[in-house]
Design a protein around this motif. Structure first.
Motif, PDB file in Angstrom:
ATOM      1  N   LEU A 160     152.370  25.194  42.519  1.00 40.23           N
ATOM      2  CA  LEU A 160     151.991  25.531  43.888  1.00 40.23           C
ATOM      3  C   LEU A 160     150.772  26.447  43.911  1.00 40.23           C
ATOM      4  O   LEU A 160     149.810  26.224  44.668  1.00 40.23           O
ATOM      5  N   VAL A 161     150.791  27.479  43.044  1.00 40.15           N
ATOM      6  CA  VAL A 161     149.662  28.411  42.975  1.00 40.15           C
ATOM      7  C   VAL A 161     148.394  27.664  42.575  1.00 40.15           C
ATOM      8  O   VAL A 161     147.340  27.810  43.202  1.00 40.15           O
ATOM      9  N   ARG A 162     148.523  26.819  41.547  1.00 37.47           N
ATOM     10  CA  ARG A 162     147.332  26.158  41.032  1.00 37.47           C
ATOM     11  C   ARG A 162     146.771  25.157  42.051  1.00 37.47           C
ATOM     12  O   ARG A 162     145.558  25.047  42.209  1.00 37.47           O
ATOM     13  N   VAL A 163     147.649  24.471  42.749  1.00 34.00           N
ATOM     14  CA  VAL A 163     147.168  23.529  43.762  1.00 34.00           C
ATOM     15  C   VAL A 163     146.380  24.282  44.839  1.00 34.00           C
ATOM     16  O   VAL A 163     145.313  23.839  45.274  1.00 34.00           O
ATOM     17  N   GLY A 215     162.034  25.596  38.324  1.00 33.88           N
ATOM     18  CA  GLY A 215     161.659  26.556  39.367  1.00 33.88           C
ATOM     19  C   GLY A 215     160.325  27.209  39.051  1.00 33.88           C
ATOM     20  O   GLY A 215     159.423  27.267  39.896  1.00 33.88           O
ATOM     21  N   THR A 216     160.185  27.686  37.813  1.00 31.85           N
ATOM     22  CA  THR A 216     158.950  28.342  37.412  1.00 31.85           C
ATOM     23  C   THR A 216     157.769  27.374  37.486  1.00 31.85           C
ATOM     24  O   THR A 216     156.701  27.712  37.992  1.00 31.85           O
ATOM     25  N   ALA A 246     165.838  26.666  35.503  1.00 34.68           N
ATOM     26  CA  ALA A 246     164.932  27.807  35.596  1.00 34.68           C
ATOM     27  C   ALA A 246     163.500  27.357  35.317  1.00 34.68           C
ATOM     28  O   ALA A 246     162.569  27.751  36.011  1.00 34.68           O
ATOM     29  N   PHE A 262     156.614  26.781  40.954  1.00 34.73           N
ATOM     30  CA  PHE A 262     155.852  27.925  41.453  1.00 34.73           C
ATOM     31  C   PHE A 262     154.415  27.882  40.948  1.00 34.73           C
ATOM     32  O   PHE A 262     153.466  27.976  41.718  1.00 34.73           O
ATOM     33  N   PHE A 263     154.277  27.724  39.621  1.00 33.34           N
ATOM     34  CA  PHE A 263     152.933  27.700  39.046  1.00 33.34           C
ATOM     35  C   PHE A 263     152.115  26.537  39.603  1.00 33.34           C
ATOM     36  O   PHE A 263     150.921  26.680  39.861  1.00 33.34           O
TER      37      PHE A 263
END
Lengths: 263, 268
Positions: free
Chosen positions: A34-37, A27-28, A24, A31-32
């Motif tokens: 990806l957003v920050r990149v 996964g988190t 888990a 995600f984070f």
């Protein structure tokens, strides 16, 4: 030494059992990351003025940060905190072991196991799909592993110190609550340390927190190499030694004034 | 009936507040800790804007408005809907069985379990950013614009509430908490503190249509700032979009009802 190794290994193996939590977490973190990149990508596409790092370096730095998040996101040892609250810490003190070394070993294994489980999958996924580059060279890779281990020791010395603070119940909790976000901020996880304003760079260079992740990451990127890498490693070791010393001294004082209430 | 419900909720809150205030120093420290966590994160963004000037044409005060409009409702929901956050424990321990016996709605009882006051740390931090940005921007704060701002915040609170309810509802099937859904709540805030237009198409699509976070800040802010949307939304849509949050919550509550109906106790 044998006893501490046993604590280290057994707790490490116990924590390796928490695999679903690790999945888990991975996964988190992905995600984070990806957003920050994408956010940094947006910033870099909006400005053509030269920056201390280029966009590829920042992307790699962010992914390394997601993989090794646990080297900079702290709280004190929850089991020890409970022991202090219930008074069971008295039993800890009757054991024929050095209490600081026990707590330090616990901190070390408590970080190492989840770190290993979470970082490897992120390295693989981010490396294959999301722009995490390879280390700058083979020697950079070797030094990176070395300095990551140094970061782990530094993290353990900080956690042990935070745990010792809990002997002063309320003020100890205060130190813990307020220190954790500050360590996080000055480690390079919030934004990469090279992107901080220039006027604060000197303070960052002195503070111990860059040793947690920023030093290993800059070595990975090849920004630090040769003498500058050696100096950074020395900075890590010196601070680790100082923090261990501080933790020991504080623990001695704490034990002298410790009152365990029966029950 | 509604009055009775409110009364009941109030006494739930009384208990919750009083128990949290037993450890006052601890409460203050935790709140301060929350303030620092998000506060330093925002300082990080300030440093980035200093270096880069803007992100895809958006300035720092504009981004602050996005930030405030998403973080204020999130902190509110985090405090109020804490009971749904810890709901997996109720299922695992089997304590939910007792809730079913009481002649009140299950959602209300779960809601009344806890109200996490210490989230005031994040809430106040977000509010400071919101006010600072509102003052710095060249916006006429007419009643209409204020309504839209508050509407966006209310819609956001509903939307996050829906997500918390949905996350709890999943437990009826999985028993375990599905941490990966945190990507929609905590991750959603992280995402929507910037205009969704800066993200890649597929990602933007998820946060516009599936989990409609864009409707609570991205679209209303275009109307408030009176600028043209690069994604092509019309003023009418920008004004109506916060309602999507309310709709989302209603759908999630419906899912909750389905979940309760198929609930079987763990027996422990």
């Amino acid at each position: 030494m044998k006893a501490y190794r046993a604590i280290l290994v057994s707790r490490f193996l116990t924590l390796l059992q928490y695999r679903s939590a690790a999945i888990a977490g991975v996964g988190t973190q992905l995600f984070f990351g990806l957003v920050r990149v994408m956010i940094y990508d947006g910033f870099y596409r909006s400005s053509s003025s030269p920056q201390p790092m280029n966009v590829d370096q920042v992307t790699t730095y962010i992914w390394l940060g997601q993989a090794m998040l646990l080297l900079a996101m702290f709280d004190a040892d929850k089991d020890v905190a409970a022991m202090i609250r219930t008074g069971n810490v008295a039993y800890e003190m009757t054991r024929p072991l050095d209490l600081y070394s026990v707590w330090f070993t616990r901190a070390l294994s408590g970080r190492a196991a989840p770190l290993l489980m979470r970082s490897i999958p992120i390295f693989i996924v981010a490396g294959l799909f999301f722009g995490l580059k390879m280390p700058a060279s083979i020697s950079a890779a070797g030094l990176f592993v070395l300095s990551a281990f140094g970061g782990l020791l530094l993290a353990a010395s900080l956690i042990a110190l935070m745990t010792v603070c809990l002997l002063w119940t309320i003020s100890g909790e205060g130190v813990n609550r307020l220190a954790a976000p500050m360590i996080f901020f000055f480690s390079g996880l919030v934004i990469p340390l090279p992107l901080f304003p220039d006027w604060i760079q000197r303070a960052i260079a002195v503070l111990p927190f860059r040793g947690l992740i920023d030093t290993p990451f800059r070595i990975y990127l090849g920004v630090l190499n040769g003498p500058s890498a050696a100096a950074a490693l020395l900075h890590q070791i010196a601070w680790t030694a100082a923090l261990v010393l501080a933790g020991r001294m504080l623990l001695n004082r704490g034990i002298r004034r410790l009152v365990v209430q029966g029950g | 009936m509604i009055l009775k419900t409110l009364q009941l909720y109030r006494s739930y809150m009384n208990v919750s507040f009083r128990s949290q205030m037993q450890y006052r120093a601890s409460f203050v420290l935790r709140s301060l800790g929350h303030f620092l966590v998000t506060g330093t994160e925002f300082l990080g963004f300030v440093a980035l804007f200093q270096r880069f000037g803007q992100i895809q044409g958006w300035t720092l005060p504009q981004m602050g408005l996005f930030y405030g409009m998403i973080s204020v409702p999130f902190a509110t929901t985090e405090a109020v809907f804490r009971g749904f956050d810890t709901f997996p424990n109720l299922i695992k321990s089997g304590d939910f069985d007792r809730y079913l016996l009481r002649p009140r709605s299950t959602a209300l009882q779960v809601l009344g379990q806890d109200f996490q006051l210490m989230r005031v740390g994040r809430f106040s931090q977000a509010l400071i950013v919101l006010f600072w940005s509102a003052g710095r921007l060249n916006v006429d704060w007419s009643p209409g614009n204020i309504t839209l701002l508050l509407g966006g915040i209310a819609g956001g609170a509903c939307l996050f509430a829906g997500l918390f309810v949905l996350q709890a509802t999943m437990c009826f099937w999985t028993t375990e908490s599905l941490e990966i859904l945190n990507c929609t709540t905590y991750g959603g805030v992280e995402t929507a503190q910037f205009p969704v237009s800066i993200y890649r198409g597929w990602f933007r699509g998820i946060f516009t249509f599936v989990i409609p976070l864009a409707t609570i800040n991205y679209f209303p802010i275009h109307a408030i700032l009176n600028i043209k949307d690069a994604l092509g939304s019309t003023p009418l849509l920008q004004w109506l979009s916060p309602l999507a949050g309310v709709l989302f919550l209603l759908v999630c509550l419906q899912c909750w009802r389905v979940g309760v109906r198929r609930y079987t106790s763990t027996g422990s």
